[in-house]
Design an enzyme around this catalytic site. Sequence first.
Site, PDB file in Angstrom:
ATOM      1  CB  VAL A  66      -0.946   0.022   1.217  1.00 29.28           C
ATOM      2  CG1 VAL A  66      -1.772   1.307   1.211  1.00 29.28           C
ATOM      3  CG2 VAL A  66      -1.853  -1.193   1.212  1.00 29.28           C
ATOM      4  CG  ASP A 126       1.614  -2.780  -9.724  1.00 27.45           C
ATOM      5  OD1 ASP A 126       1.062  -2.268  -8.733  1.00 27.45           O
ATOM      6  OD2 ASP A 126       2.553  -2.240 -10.340  1.00 27.45           O
ATOM      7  CE  LYS A 138     -14.805   7.188 -14.460  1.00 32.15           C
ATOM      8  NZ  LYS A 138     -15.517   6.537 -13.327  1.00 32.15           N
ATOM      9  CG  HIS A 269       0.687 -20.403 -50.573  1.00 33.43           C
ATOM     10  ND1 HIS A 269       0.681 -19.026 -50.480  1.00 33.43           N
ATOM     11  CD2 HIS A 269       1.112 -20.696 -51.822  1.00 33.43           C
ATOM     12  CE1 HIS A 269       1.074 -18.514 -51.634  1.00 33.43           C
ATOM     13  NE2 HIS A 269       1.340 -19.503 -52.461  1.00 33.43           N
TER      14      HIS A 269
END
Length: 530
Positions: A66, A126, A138, A269
């Site tokens: 944190v 993470d 955002k 191919h």
Amino acid sequence: MRRTMTRALISVFDKAGIVDLAKAISSAGIDIVSTGATARVIREAGIAVSEASDVTGFPECFEGRVKTLHPIIHGGILADRTKPEHVEQMSELSIEPIDIVVANLYPFEETLASGATTEECIEQIDIGGPAMVRAAAKNHASVAVLTSPNQYADAIAALDRGGFTPEERRVLAAKAFAHTAAYDAAVANWMSELTTDDYVGVALPKTATLRYGENPHQSAWISATGKGGVANAEQLGGKEMSYNNYRDTDAAVRAAYDHEGPAVAIIKHTNPCGIATADDIAVAHATAHACDPVSAYGGVIAANRTVTKAMAEQVKPIFTEVIAAPDYDDDALELLQTKKNLRILKLTQNDETQDITQISGGYLVQSRDLVDQPGDRVEGWSHVAGPEADGLTLADLEFAWRTVRSVRSNAVLLVKDGASVGVGMGQVNRVDSCRLAVERANTLGVAVESDVDSAGGAQSGTGGSEERARGSVAASDAFFPFADGLEVLLDAGVQAVVQPGGSIRDEEVIAAANEAGVPMYFTGTRHFAH
């Protein structure tokens, strides 16, 4: 419109280029907030920086799990500056706006690839980084978000111009969401493999734009996962790879790497026009080329061993689109690089275990077809007809079986002396594949000596028709539904056959082999390649 910027948040695992970016941000009069080791690197460069813990009034904790998960940080990123009520609330809560977020994430995929323990991988998931990145993306109307050192040069240029335009922020936001989507997909895929195995994340960030797709009117690009293979190969020479180059090279590499000994596959191919194994890679190439020199023109070559000068001397006179191998001897590479249009790829191992195919409205997902089943070894076969084959014939049969997987179904492959001599591919019935394999064997090949000459190159004979089907062995990728396809091979002089078995008319097919006195083996394993 470029927005006035007052504060940037920088928290990165990959610190490449971060000092130069921080200098540019500071020189633009923008305050920098940072975390832990990133703050230390910036401070040691003589750049003013505030610790995130000083801004939030709350220390980093739980061994760094944190650091930035705090309303002071996320409020500064997410507040909509176009709304007066948001601006007022920021003032009431003493939250200062954050205008730039620079964050790249813990190296989860690299840790996973290193063979780390489950606990070590979990520590590289993470949480705070993706939260910051997604928040900034955002709110890109107000915030610029950078997720890669590759973006720093453009960002510095934007700062010199006074900031980021709305379109620049929108582009950065799109890249940021793609970045976190790919990251989350990697974690989800790993967790699914550990538990339910019912999820595959598909995140395809653009690695490079290709000139066009299968045809010139189609746009195309490539997304490389960083997990080795053709998409991540190092290009050592030649023109830019095309969409069709990538498809053919992938098919060639899979074909060559199906074999344990030195092997070369030549693809056109996505179908093989020659595959061979030998003790010497140059001999393998010469015999693979001899299967069908006409089709090899303009083809793709893959080797599963280092390319030698002897092999390079054989490749040089032949128009070839791509050559791919794990490595090249120095003199071989120097020689191949004289062909300016030849794309030269150096491969690293790819261990992906799933194939994903897009269909309209969704995707098909399957485990990758590898030549790793009990029926892929002679020891796992059932001898069902004719006399027992001798050792050399069994070796050719096993090579044919391992190779037929690379041929588009319906697939029938003829082999002699560790090399393909006739390929019947992509037909809508197995009889036509048998006929095509025999016809190509008897009309397209050239004779090849079994050794390398004193000058270092493999010798090859002149072209011309010969009945190479006679005395060869045959592999069929699926069972013969009737005896008619097998009879085409028997009439051509094929001396042994391997196939999966499992037809309701197996007894009819077995009877035909017994009548001809030809050994036939069932693998109990099927290798379709649609």
